[in-house]
Scaffold this active site. Structure first.
Site, PDB file in Angstrom:
ATOM      1  N   HIS A 136     -63.134   8.512   7.042  1.00 20.25           N
ATOM      2  CA  HIS A 136     -62.752   7.635   7.828  1.00 20.25           C
ATOM      3  C   HIS A 136     -62.855   8.038   9.416  1.00 20.25           C
ATOM      4  O   HIS A 136     -62.804   8.401  10.207  1.00 20.25           O
ATOM      5  CB  HIS A 136     -61.576   7.432   7.758  1.00 20.25           C
ATOM      6  CG  HIS A 136     -60.420   8.673   7.872  1.00 20.25           C
ATOM      7  ND1 HIS A 136     -59.635   7.990   9.324  1.00 20.25           N
ATOM      8  CD2 HIS A 136     -59.494   9.709   7.422  1.00 20.25           C
ATOM      9  CE1 HIS A 136     -59.074   8.699   9.566  1.00 20.25           C
ATOM     10  NE2 HIS A 136     -59.445   9.856   8.446  1.00 20.25           N
ATOM     11  N   CYS A 194     -56.623  13.384   7.489  1.00 20.23           N
ATOM     12  CA  CYS A 194     -58.801  14.457   6.487  1.00 20.23           C
ATOM     13  C   CYS A 194     -59.632  14.517   7.651  1.00 20.23           C
ATOM     14  O   CYS A 194     -59.190  14.479   7.970  1.00 20.23           O
ATOM     15  CB  CYS A 194     -58.644  13.087   5.343  1.00 20.23           C
ATOM     16  SG  CYS A 194     -56.694  12.614   4.029  1.00 20.23           S
TER      17      CYS A 194
END
Length: 222
Positions: free
Chosen positions: A181, A197
Site C-alpha cells: 500500500h 505491512c
C-alpha cells in the site's frame, strides 16, 4: 542478485490512471511545497499529482535515500515474469520483467510486514481504498473503534493509512491481511516502523498498481 543499470526512468512511467480489513497503518500528508531532487527524471516520477482523486503533493526526495527510488535493475531469478518479490531483509520490492530485468521499489516495513512470508497472489486492487482496522488492533487501540467495519471504516484520503492504492494478498481464498500500500510517510521507506505491512511511496504504489493485474503471483521472502 542484481546490479544497477543506468536509471531506466522511462520504464518507470507506466500509464497510471476499495475496501478490506487490514492492520496496516501509516500517517498524514502535507500539501506544502517541498524541495525536490535536481534530477528531472526523478522530478517526473515523484512530482505532485494534482489530477488524483485526492491531489498528491510532491515527495521531498532529499528525505529518501536514492537507492530506494524506483528504478529498473538487472535481476536474476527463476520466478516467472510478472511475479512480485518482496525482499524484506533489504527493504525492496521487485516486479520481475523480461530479459533478466525487474522494476525495483523501495519499501518500508511494519511489524505486520515481517510476520508473514510465503507464496500467494494479488486477489484485489483498490484505488484510494477504505481502511478498516481489525478487531485485534482495536482491542489494543480502542480509539480506532470509530473506523471499525461496524462504522464503515476510514474513508479514503490523504490521511488514510493505505494511501493512494492498495494490493490485497490472498492464499487461495484466505485473506492473509498482508498488503502492499501507499504511504504519506515517505521518509520511512527503507526502515522498519512500529506498524503496518509493506508501504511504498504513494507515487510508487500508483505505478505498481498500474503494472500488476489481479491474479499476479507474489513471493514474500523472510
Amino acid at each position: 542478485m542484481f546490479n544497477l543499470t543506468r536509471r531506466s526512468f522511462l520504464a518507470g512511467t507506466a500509464s497510471l490512471s476499495g475496501l478490506a480489513v487490514t492492520g496496516c497503518v501509516s500517517g498524514d500528508a502535507s500539501l506544502e511545497p517541498v524541495p525536490l531532487s535536481d534530477d528531472p527524471a526523478y522530478l517526473a516520477m515523484y512530482g505532485a499529482k494534482p489530477t488524483e482523486q485526492f491531489p498528491l503533493p510532491a515527495i521531498n526526495l532529499k528525505k529518501v535515500p536514492e537507492s530506494f527510488y524506483r528504478q529498473q535493475v538487472d535481476y536474476r531469478t527463476t520466478e516467472m515474469v510478472g511475479t512480485l518479490v518482496v525482499d524484506t531483509p533489504n527493504y525492496y520490492l521487485y516486479l520481475v520483467q523480461e530479459n533478466g530485468k525487474a522494476m525495483r521499489y523501495g519499501v518500508g516495513l511494519g511489524r505486520a510486514g515481517f510476520e508473514w512470508s510465503g507464496r500467494a497472489r494479488i486477489a484485489r486492487k483498490a484505488e484510494w481504498p477504505t481502511w478498516t482496522p481489525p478487531d485485534e488492533m482495536i482491542e489494543r487501540q480502542p480509539e480506532l473503534e470509530k473506523w471499525s467495519w461496524r462504522n464503515g471504516g476510514m474513508p479514503p484520503g490523504l490521511e488514510n493509512p493505505l494511501g493512494a492504492r492498495a494490493l490485497y494478498i490472498f492464499q487461495g481464498n484466505k485473506d492473509t491481511l498482508y498488503r502492499l500500500h501507499g504511504t504519506a510517510e515517505y521518509w520511512t521507506i527503507g526502515t522498519a516502523v512500529s506498524s503496518g505491512c509493506v508501504r511504498l511511496m504513494n507515487q510508487d504504489i500508483i505505478d505498481l498498481h498500474a503494472r500488476v493485474p489481479v491474479g499476479s503471483p507474489i513471493v514474500v521472502l523472510s
